[in-house]
Design a protein around this motif. Structure first.
Motif, PDB file in Angstrom:
ATOM      1  N   ARG A 114      49.597  18.772  -0.046  1.00 32.79           N
ATOM      2  CA  ARG A 114      49.516  18.165  -1.430  1.00 32.79           C
ATOM      3  C   ARG A 114      49.886  19.008  -2.624  1.00 32.79           C
ATOM      4  O   ARG A 114      49.515  20.216  -2.580  1.00 32.79           O
ATOM      5  N   GLU A 116      49.223  20.073  -5.258  1.00 31.58           N
ATOM      6  CA  GLU A 116      47.913  19.999  -6.369  1.00 31.58           C
ATOM      7  C   GLU A 116      48.049  21.539  -7.013  1.00 31.58           C
ATOM      8  O   GLU A 116      48.632  22.688  -6.463  1.00 31.58           O
ATOM      9  N   GLY A 121      39.000  25.674  -2.819  1.00 30.26           N
ATOM     10  CA  GLY A 121      38.858  24.475  -2.013  1.00 30.26           C
ATOM     11  C   GLY A 121      39.827  23.449  -2.110  1.00 30.26           C
ATOM     12  O   GLY A 121      39.775  22.330  -1.374  1.00 30.26           O
ATOM     13  N   ARG A 122      40.878  23.740  -3.122  1.00 28.99           N
ATOM     14  CA  ARG A 122      42.004  22.825  -3.075  1.00 28.99           C
ATOM     15  C   ARG A 122      43.283  23.702  -2.772  1.00 28.99           C
ATOM     16  O   ARG A 122      43.876  24.385  -3.560  1.00 28.99           O
ATOM     17  N   LEU A 123      43.910  23.547  -1.540  1.00 34.31           N
ATOM     18  CA  LEU A 123      45.107  24.050  -1.254  1.00 34.31           C
ATOM     19  C   LEU A 123      46.354  23.292  -1.261  1.00 34.31           C
ATOM     20  O   LEU A 123      46.013  22.162  -1.351  1.00 34.31           O
ATOM     21  N   PHE A 126      46.651  22.333   3.909  1.00 33.52           N
ATOM     22  CA  PHE A 126      45.307  22.650   4.464  1.00 33.52           C
ATOM     23  C   PHE A 126      45.284  21.781   5.760  1.00 33.52           C
ATOM     24  O   PHE A 126      46.020  20.935   5.922  1.00 33.52           O
ATOM     25  N   GLN A 128      43.243  19.246   8.154  1.00 39.56           N
ATOM     26  CA  GLN A 128      42.391  18.154   8.099  1.00 39.56           C
ATOM     27  C   GLN A 128      42.156  17.916   9.790  1.00 39.56           C
ATOM     28  O   GLN A 128      42.925  18.011  10.597  1.00 39.56           O
ATOM     29  N   ARG A 260      36.706   7.021  -4.403  1.00 37.26           N
ATOM     30  CA  ARG A 260      37.610   7.599  -3.572  1.00 37.26           C
ATOM     31  C   ARG A 260      39.034   7.593  -4.140  1.00 37.26           C
ATOM     32  O   ARG A 260      39.401   6.518  -4.926  1.00 37.26           O
ATOM     33  N   ALA A 283      33.345  18.284  -1.555  1.00 37.55           N
ATOM     34  CA  ALA A 283      33.011  17.289  -0.280  1.00 37.55           C
ATOM     35  C   ALA A 283      33.512  18.217   1.018  1.00 37.55           C
ATOM     36  O   ALA A 283      34.569  18.707   0.723  1.00 37.55           O
ATOM     37  N   LEU A 284      32.919  17.909   2.154  1.00 35.80           N
ATOM     38  CA  LEU A 284      33.505  18.746   3.189  1.00 35.80           C
ATOM     39  C   LEU A 284      34.337  17.831   3.929  1.00 35.80           C
ATOM     40  O   LEU A 284      35.154  18.053   4.536  1.00 35.80           O
ATOM     41  N   GLY A 285      34.143  16.419   3.293  1.00 37.88           N
ATOM     42  CA  GLY A 285      35.027  15.445   4.187  1.00 37.88           C
ATOM     43  C   GLY A 285      34.696  14.070   3.354  1.00 37.88           C
ATOM     44  O   GLY A 285      33.779  13.722   2.753  1.00 37.88           O
ATOM     45  N   GLY A 286      35.673  13.142   3.759  1.00 37.54           N
ATOM     46  CA  GLY A 286      35.426  11.663   3.001  1.00 37.54           C
ATOM     47  C   GLY A 286      36.164  10.673   3.897  1.00 37.54           C
ATOM     48  O   GLY A 286      37.103  11.106   4.648  1.00 37.54           O
ATOM     49  N   ALA A 308      38.330  11.976   7.207  1.00 41.25           N
ATOM     50  CA  ALA A 308      39.011  13.073   7.458  1.00 41.25           C
ATOM     51  C   ALA A 308      38.138  14.258   6.534  1.00 41.25           C
ATOM     52  O   ALA A 308      37.556  13.889   5.611  1.00 41.25           O
ATOM     53  N   ALA A 309      38.295  15.462   6.924  1.00 37.40           N
ATOM     54  CA  ALA A 309      37.681  16.546   6.659  1.00 37.40           C
ATOM     55  C   ALA A 309      38.523  17.907   6.652  1.00 37.40           C
ATOM     56  O   ALA A 309      39.317  17.888   7.366  1.00 37.40           O
ATOM     57  N   GLY A 310      38.314  18.481   5.617  1.00 36.56           N
ATOM     58  CA  GLY A 310      38.965  19.977   5.400  1.00 36.56           C
ATOM     59  C   GLY A 310      38.582  20.989   6.157  1.00 36.56           C
ATOM     60  O   GLY A 310      37.386  21.374   6.121  1.00 36.56           O
ATOM     61  N   ARG A 313      37.502  24.066   3.907  1.00 37.38           N
ATOM     62  CA  ARG A 313      36.141  24.234   3.498  1.00 37.38           C
ATOM     63  C   ARG A 313      34.897  24.307   4.548  1.00 37.38           C
ATOM     64  O   ARG A 313      34.126  24.682   4.107  1.00 37.38           O
TER      65      ARG A 313
HETATM   66  P1  AMP Z   1      40.805  13.216   0.985  1.00 42.18           P
HETATM   67  O1  AMP Z   1      41.779  12.686   2.134  1.00 42.18           O
HETATM   68  O2  AMP Z   1      41.157  13.579  -0.257  1.00 42.18           O
HETATM   69  O3  AMP Z   1      39.527  12.172   1.073  1.00 42.18           O
HETATM   70  O4  AMP Z   1      39.974  14.383   1.651  1.00 42.18           O
HETATM   71  C1  AMP Z   1      39.349  14.497   2.762  1.00 42.18           C
HETATM   72  C2  AMP Z   1      38.928  16.105   2.918  1.00 42.18           C
HETATM   73  O5  AMP Z   1      39.873  16.741   3.122  1.00 42.18           O
HETATM   74  C3  AMP Z   1      38.004  16.381   1.701  1.00 42.18           C
HETATM   75  O6  AMP Z   1      36.868  16.352   1.606  1.00 42.18           O
HETATM   76  C4  AMP Z   1      38.308  17.954   1.752  1.00 42.18           C
HETATM   77  O7  AMP Z   1      37.665  18.449   2.603  1.00 42.18           O
HETATM   78  C5  AMP Z   1      39.713  18.132   2.420  1.00 42.18           C
HETATM   79  N1  AMP Z   1      40.832  18.203   1.262  1.00 42.18           N
HETATM   80  C6  AMP Z   1      41.560  17.444   0.638  1.00 42.18           C
HETATM   81  N2  AMP Z   1      42.346  17.976  -0.308  1.00 42.18           N
HETATM   82  C7  AMP Z   1      42.308  19.244  -0.001  1.00 42.18           C
HETATM   83  C8  AMP Z   1      42.814  20.330  -0.561  1.00 42.18           C
HETATM   84  N3  AMP Z   1      43.875  20.267  -1.435  1.00 42.18           N
HETATM   85  N4  AMP Z   1      42.858  21.564  -0.167  1.00 42.18           N
HETATM   86  C9  AMP Z   1      41.677  21.678   0.860  1.00 42.18           C
HETATM   87  N5  AMP Z   1      40.929  20.718   1.550  1.00 42.18           N
HETATM   88  C10 AMP Z   1      41.281  19.328   0.925  1.00 42.18           C
END
Ligand code: AMP
Length: 428
Positions: A114, A116, A121-123, A126, A128, A260, A283-286, A308-310, A313
């Motif tokens: 992504r 970003e 915590g934002r790469l 990353f 998943q 979300r 969040a660790l995941g969602g 999905a979870a990172g 993280r």
């Molecule tokens: P999402 O698909 O945005 O709901 O993300 C699910 C999980 O993926 C999040 O809770 C994070 O643990 C991880 N995640 C999402 N975006 C990133 C990011 N840019 N860098 C690291 N981990 C991420």
């Protein structure tokens, strides 16, 4: 000046010393997912850009701002996957998985991309891990997928400290009505919203609810709540999910502002958030239910749920909490050698030890015994084997107990058994 290259912004190497963590979480994820009868799937890292536009939604941050997209020499528009659910659903359709027993339960582990602004915590790249149960609308599945996340935590020795923040986003029937009442409320307050939320009003008003700006959060507090406007089917579904979570004693908190970022969610949405932390950033995941996604991708109406979870993280969380996984593997024996013949015989002996499932370390490129003993010490091997020129000629070898410094000479052919015996003794 010659340029010194660095990894692209927001993308990192996973160095050898980090690999123990990665190996451990991979093992645990495989174990937990398979125990609940989820099968591994790997989908391509590149997919058609249109798949994400249609699946995740054109007006979402992920699609609008965060995709790494390219046009191939052949003219195909592809994007690096920002998440895997759309790809997994594409695979479900492409491989006619509807013919199989439903729900089809799948899990994955792989890199996502992504564009970003990189921060803690934002790469931009990353990893998943995630799972999807496709083809069934039973609320028990929403609870079961959450249960698996907690099973993973449990296997990683995390017994508490993480909550499920949960909400329902309704469905095609009840969400439009809710959107209307939310818009009516927000329009009156429009002047108090941040610039981005003013745009969101037109394109994606639900996202105003999870804006991080304080003034928007204040306004969101007084906004109508979707759970008060759910249709009977969504209301009952949500009630059932919460009852199952109660039964499983999983810690959940109702968060009526959880919306979300992706368009495909219907009914249940949730995030796994460490206690004392706020918002998706922590969040660790969602995940949640996405009963429309397969249909949006051209298939029949097919309910589904997943998360999905990172991985980064999760590993950061384990390190922060100083969780000892016992994952740091130490060699059981260090093989030191001296002289040409010693080196040659050591190569063969290494293979013999390895075949006997012993974890052996060596430093064949070093010639000084002192240097090799120093490495054996640093690696924490309980025993060292020393095969010098003299020993090699006599088919003998020295065993050194690294704790006491005591050395014994044994026959080369007996050394594997002797080491096994000694290792057994120190394990007792
Ligand atoms: P999402 O698909 O945005 O709901 O993300 C699910 C999980 O993926 C999040 O809770 C994070 O643990 C991880 N995640 C999402 N975006 C990133 C990011 N840019 N860098 C690291 N981990 C991420």
């Amino acid at each position: 000046m010659r340029k010194i290259f660095q990894s692209p912004k927001g993308m990192h190497d996973i160095l050898p010393k980090e690999q123990v963590w990665w190996q451990k979480i991979r093992e645990v994820i495989d174990e937990a997912a398979q125990a609940y009868n989820f099968s591994r799937i790997d989908v391509p890292i590149l997919e058609e850009t249109a798949l994400f536009e249609r699946g995740i939604g054109q007006n979402t941050d992920v699609v609008e701002k965060e995709m790494f997209s390219l046009c191939t020499k052949g003219g195909d528009n592809l994007s690096l996957r920002p998440e895997a659910t759309a790809g997994v659903c594409r695979a479900y359709l492409e491989h006619s998985m509807r013919q199989q027993r439903q729900p089809v339960k799948l899990y994955y582990f792989g890199p996502m991309f992504r564009y970003e602004q990189p921060q803690a915590g934002r790469l931009r790249q990353f990893w998943q891990y995630g799972l999807e149960a496709i083809g069934d609308l039973a609320p028990v599945l929403d609870a079961q997928v959450c249960q698996i996340f907690f099973s993973i935590l449990n296997k990683l020795k995390i017994k508490k400290g993480i909550n499920i923040q949960i909400n329902s986003l309704g469905c095609r029937q009840c969400r439009p009505e809710y959107k209307k009442s939310l818009l009516a409320y927000l329009r009156v307050q429009q002047a108090g919203l941040c610039g981005q939320c003013k745009t969101r009003l037109r394109r994606n008003p639900l996202r105003v609810l999870d804006c991080k700006e304080e003034k928007c959060q204040r306004l969101a507090k007084g906004a109508p709540q979707i759970i008060d406007q759910l249709c009977v089917s969504c209301h009952n579904h949500f009630k059932n999910v919460l009852e199952f979570l109660d039964e499983l004693k999983l810690p959940y908190i109702l968060n009526t502002h959880l919306v979300r970022g992706l368009d495909y969610y219907t009914k249940t949405v949730f995030e796994f958030v460490p206690e004392g932390k706020q918002g998706s950033q922590a969040a660790l995941g969602g995940g949640g239910r996405y009963d429309e996604l397969v249909w949006m991708l051209g298939g029949k109406q097919t309910p589904a749920v997943g998360w999905a979870a990172g991985a980064e993280r999760l590993i950061d969380y384990l390190k922060e909490r100083k969780i000892d996984l016992g994952a740091i593997s130490r060699p059981q024996v260090f093989l030191a050698q001296l002289g040409d013949l010693g080196k040659k015989k050591s190569l063969v002996l290494f293979e013999e030890l390895e075949k006997n499932n012993l974890q052996v370390a060596e430093s064949f490129s070093k010639d000084s015994i002192k240097a090799q003993m120093k490495i054996a010490d640093q690696l924490g091997a309980p025993f060292a084997l020393i095969l010098g020129q003299k020993e090699a000629l006599e088919d003998m070898i020295i065993i050194r107990d690294m704790t006491t410094g005591v050395q014994d000479m044994v026959k080369l052919e007996k050394v594997v058994d002797e080491i096994k015996k000694r290792l057994k003794k120190i394990r007792q």
